[in-house]
Design a protein around this motif. Structure first.
Motif, short mmCIF file in Angstrom:
data_model
loop_
_atom_site.label_atom_id
_atom_site.label_comp_id
_atom_site.label_asym_id
_atom_site.label_seq_id
_atom_site.Cartn_x
_atom_site.Cartn_y
_atom_site.Cartn_z
N GLU A 1 -53.98 -57.44 -15.17
CA GLU A 1 -55.18 -56.60 -15.25
C GLU A 1 -56.32 -57.19 -14.42
O GLU A 1 -57.13 -56.44 -13.87
CB GLU A 1 -55.60 -56.40 -16.70
CG GLU A 1 -54.61 -55.52 -17.46
CD GLU A 1 -54.97 -55.34 -18.92
OE1 GLU A 1 -56.10 -55.66 -19.34
OE2 GLU A 1 -54.10 -54.84 -19.67
N GLN B 1 -55.83 -55.90 -11.06
CA GLN B 1 -56.32 -54.52 -10.97
C GLN B 1 -57.84 -54.49 -10.86
O GLN B 1 -58.40 -53.72 -10.06
CB GLN B 1 -55.88 -53.71 -12.19
CG GLN B 1 -54.39 -53.46 -12.27
CD GLN B 1 -54.03 -52.76 -13.57
OE1 GLN B 1 -54.67 -51.80 -13.97
NE2 GLN B 1 -52.99 -53.26 -14.23
N ASP C 1 -61.97 -45.64 -13.86
CA ASP C 1 -60.80 -46.52 -13.83
C ASP C 1 -61.12 -47.87 -14.44
O ASP C 1 -60.32 -48.44 -15.19
CB ASP C 1 -60.29 -46.70 -12.40
CG ASP C 1 -59.77 -45.42 -11.79
OD1 ASP C 1 -59.38 -44.50 -12.55
OD2 ASP C 1 -59.75 -45.33 -10.55
#
Length: 129
Positions: A62, A65, A79
């Motif tokens: 994550e 990301q 997002d």
């Protein structure tokens, strides 16, 4: 700056900096002629970002990301929010689980006399689990 200086400036240990480079969270540092890694302020800024994300409980995938979203100026804040709310929900789940574990331990400890007798309800409770 050398890895030790980048570590001091970012709060990330040299070992973790090397690890982040190895797994691709950080680009590999430029090497000086001497072979030492050479970091700049952008690298330190990225390391701080990674450290803050780690402190908030984000796992490595994550964080990758989040880094991609951070670097993408055309990103959708939705997002980012989705990732943050999912992490918050996971932390809430873990907090409930930890609280249940604490309550179970306190209940077992309350049943124990804590004296010189060998009988121990704590061990009996663990055996039964």
């Amino acid at each position: 700056m050398k890895i030790g200086e980048a570590s001091s400036a970012s709060g990330i240990s040299p070992r973790m900096i090397r690890h982040y480079e190895k797994i691709g969270l950080m680009p590999a540092a430029i090497r000086r002629d001497s072979g030492y890694r050479d970091y700049d302020e952008d690298d330190v800024h990225t390391l701080r970002f990674i450290g803050h994300a780690r402190d908030l409980g984000f796992p490595t995938d994550e964080i990758a990301q989040l880094l991609a979203l951070w670097r993408d100026r055309a990103r959708s804040s939705a997002d980012v929010k989705t990732l943050a709310l999912a992490r918050a929900a996971e932390l809430e789940r873990k907090a409930r689980q930890l609280d249940e574990m604490r309550e179970a331990l306190v209940a077992l400890a309350t049943q124990c006399h804590g004296d010189s007798r060998p009988d121990c309800p704590i061990l009996g409770g663990l055996e039964a689990i």
